[in-house]
Design an enzyme around this catalytic site. Structure first.
Site, mmCIF file in Angstrom:
data_model
loop_
_atom_site.group_PDB
_atom_site.id
_atom_site.type_symbol
_atom_site.label_atom_id
_atom_site.label_comp_id
_atom_site.label_asym_id
_atom_site.label_seq_id
_atom_site.Cartn_x
_atom_site.Cartn_y
_atom_site.Cartn_z
ATOM 1 N N LYS A 184 44.996 26.328 34.475
ATOM 2 C CA LYS A 184 44.110 26.543 35.621
ATOM 3 C C LYS A 184 42.952 27.397 35.114
ATOM 4 C CE LYS A 184 42.116 27.498 39.507
ATOM 5 N NZ LYS A 184 41.068 28.321 38.859
ATOM 6 N N GLU A 261 49.785 39.645 32.255
ATOM 7 C CA GLU A 261 48.893 40.660 31.678
ATOM 8 C C GLU A 261 47.973 41.084 32.805
ATOM 9 O OE1 GLU A 261 45.938 42.523 30.778
ATOM 10 O OE2 GLU A 261 45.147 40.699 29.837
ATOM 11 N N CYS A 295 40.074 44.429 30.777
ATOM 12 C CA CYS A 295 41.257 45.122 31.300
ATOM 13 C C CYS A 295 41.645 46.319 30.442
ATOM 14 C CB CYS A 295 42.428 44.151 31.414
ATOM 15 S SG CYS A 295 42.823 43.308 29.878
ATOM 16 N N GLU A 393 41.167 50.418 38.969
ATOM 17 C CA GLU A 393 40.505 49.832 37.807
ATOM 18 C C GLU A 393 39.047 49.562 38.166
ATOM 19 O OE1 GLU A 393 41.598 46.523 34.424
ATOM 20 O OE2 GLU A 393 42.189 46.128 36.495
#
Length: 498
Positions: A184, A261, A295, A393
């Site tokens: 995807k 992840e 990230c 984040e």
């Protein structure tokens, strides 16, 4: 397709799904537009896939699995190696696609292509080295064989921030292990993924081994189709913790393997004995790479109080040299954020911090003169633990910087979060480096470097940052399952048979 930006090989610009070795439209016939985040101009469109397309891709991968898994590892290795070579031969076009649809500066995009290629090279070398074990049984005439087999059809859900590297970091080990896949692709950046798949097709990957479906609005629907399918035996996802938890719930009934992840809140710790020049350079790379949209970006920068003023001075001197602009401009060091919503979020984090007492040392504003998706690289001081920018984040070019006094204090503060992906330490004391590395509750620790990702290094987090590892010899294990074969002594004649 828009024609203002040209590829050397225009056939790599593909706006279709790839199922069973064919480039096809979605069953619905619907499409979504992909735009350049720097200019807002149309790049092209891709199929808005739904569960019907996902199921066709799953069926195709399942049909191709027996033949692909039966190939010798060396055979798969040669195909992956050829794929790596084709990526290297077409690296300029791939970098152009990354800059075009993601927005990152062209040097950053060129670096990502090399990073992406490294996973194909690494796992080409691992494909022929999937080893099992022979274990002595407690019965002297018995033997236990432990076999490593491909887990089967895998669903790979990739992010937009590294549209080349994140797809090869998943496809490389999956194909090396003998699995077939349904990818995807990210709705914001589907064209880079399609170009890579096209090069894989040219490298000789058989029909059905790789299948891909694109979607923007229907992404949750396709994710659920992959998770609920009993045919799909593994999900690999890179993205937010919130979505990772949702995929885990959706996979519960089919009991598949998960590689997640997820988000991070990386501490970057500079002790007073650190090489200050090295630490500042590393902070620039680890915080502002890809305009802070990674990230493993430094999210919280901790500097020991005796060197805090000098660190701030040096960092400001460096950041003021940045050139924000269109990624194709040779002067640009930092491009736009991927969407207007991303800019809105980053602006909100800075505004909240300022209201709570933070000081903007540099930046802190949108760059509407460049376009709606641009935000200035920003340094914040006088930050505190109650600020949202510290607890979430950031995913943008904002560096909150703390002062700390003691080692115990900074370790406790660094660990006071529910995620644990990357962390960074700067010190010249080897004993301290070892001690702090073990005390930090993060899946990865970088000592005296701002670079943590490499094809040879296992990548992944702990706590709410996910599970599993990508890259390295451990990365291929996530696409294998263990089978135990217990063999008795066939030469023994049993009395019952006489």
């Amino acid at each position: 397709m828009a024609t203002n930006i040209q590829l050397k090989d225009p056939s790599l610009l593909i706006g279709q799904n790839y199922i069973d070795g064919k480039w096809v439209e979605a069953d619905s016939g619907k499409r979504f537009n992909v735009t350049d985040p720097a200019t807002g101009k149309l790049i092209g469109s891709c199929p808005e896939s739904d569960t019907r397309d996902a199921q066709r891709a799953i069926d195709s991968a399942a049909a191709a699995l027996p033949a692909w898994r039966s190939r010798a590892g060396r055979n798969r290795s040669r195909i992956l190696r050829r794929w790596y070579e084709l990526v290297m031969e077409n690296q300029e076009d791939l970098a152009t696609l990354i800059t075009w649809e993601n927005g990152k500066a062209k040097p950053d995009a060129a670096g990502e292509v090399l990073f992406a290629a490294s996973f194909l090279e690494w796992f080409a070398e691992e494909a022929a080295r999937i080893y099992g074990d022979v274990i002595p049984h407690t019965q002297p005439s018995f033997r236990v064989s432990v076999l490593k087999e491909p887990i089967g059809v895998c669903g790979l859900i990739t992010p937009w921030n590294f549209p080349a590297a994140m797809i090869t970091r998943k496809l490389g080990p999956a194909l090396a292990a003998g699995c077939t896949v349904v990818v995807k692709t990210a709705g914001e950046t589907p064209f880079t993924a399609n170009a890579l798949i096209k090069l894989g097709e040219r490298a000789g990957i058989p029909a059905g081994v790789i299948n891909s479906v694109a979607a923007l609005e229907n992404t949750p629907e396709i994710g659920q189709a992959l998770c609920s399918s009993n045919t799909v035996r593994k999900i690999s996802f890179t993205g937010s913790t919130r979505v990772g938890k949702l995929l885990m719930q959706q996979s519960s009934n089919s009991l598949k393997k998960l590689g997640l992840e997820l988000g991070g809140n990386a501490p970057f710790i500079v002790f007073e004995d650190a090489d200050l020049g090295l630490a500042v350079d590393a902070a620039i790379g680890s915080k502002f790479k890809s305009s802070g949209q990674t990230c493993v970006c430094s999210n919280r920068i901790f500097v020991q109080e005796s060197i805090y003023p000098e660190f701030i001075r040096r960092l400001k001197s460096a950041v003021i040299q940045f050139q924000v602009g269109n990624g194709f401009d040779k002067k640009t060091t930092h491009g736009p954020l991927v969407t207007y919503a991303a800019v809105e979020r980053v602006a909100g984090l800075v505004d909240d911090a300022v209201k709570r007492g933070a000081k903007v040392e540099i930046g802190g504003k949108r760059r509407a003169d460049l376009g709606p998706n641009f935000f200035e690289p920003t340094i914040l001081t006088n930050v505190s633990a109650n600020m949202t920018v510290v607890n979430e984040e950031i995913f943008g070019p904002v560096a909150p910087i703390f002062s700390f006094k003691t080692e115990d204090e900074v370790i406790a503060t660094s660990n006071a979060c529910d995620v644990g992906l990357a962390s960074y330490i700067f010190t010249q004391d080897v004993t301290r480096a070892n001690r702090v590395s073990e005390l930090l509750q993060f899946g990865m620790v970088a000592v005296n470097t701002g670079v943590i990702s490499d094809a040879a290094s296992p990548f992944g987090g702990i706590k709410h940052s996910g599970m599993g590892r990508e890259g390295s010899k451990y990365g291929i294990d996530d696409y294998l399952q263990t089978k135990t074969v217990v063999t008795g002594n066939v030469n023994v004649v049993h009395k019952a048979s006489l």
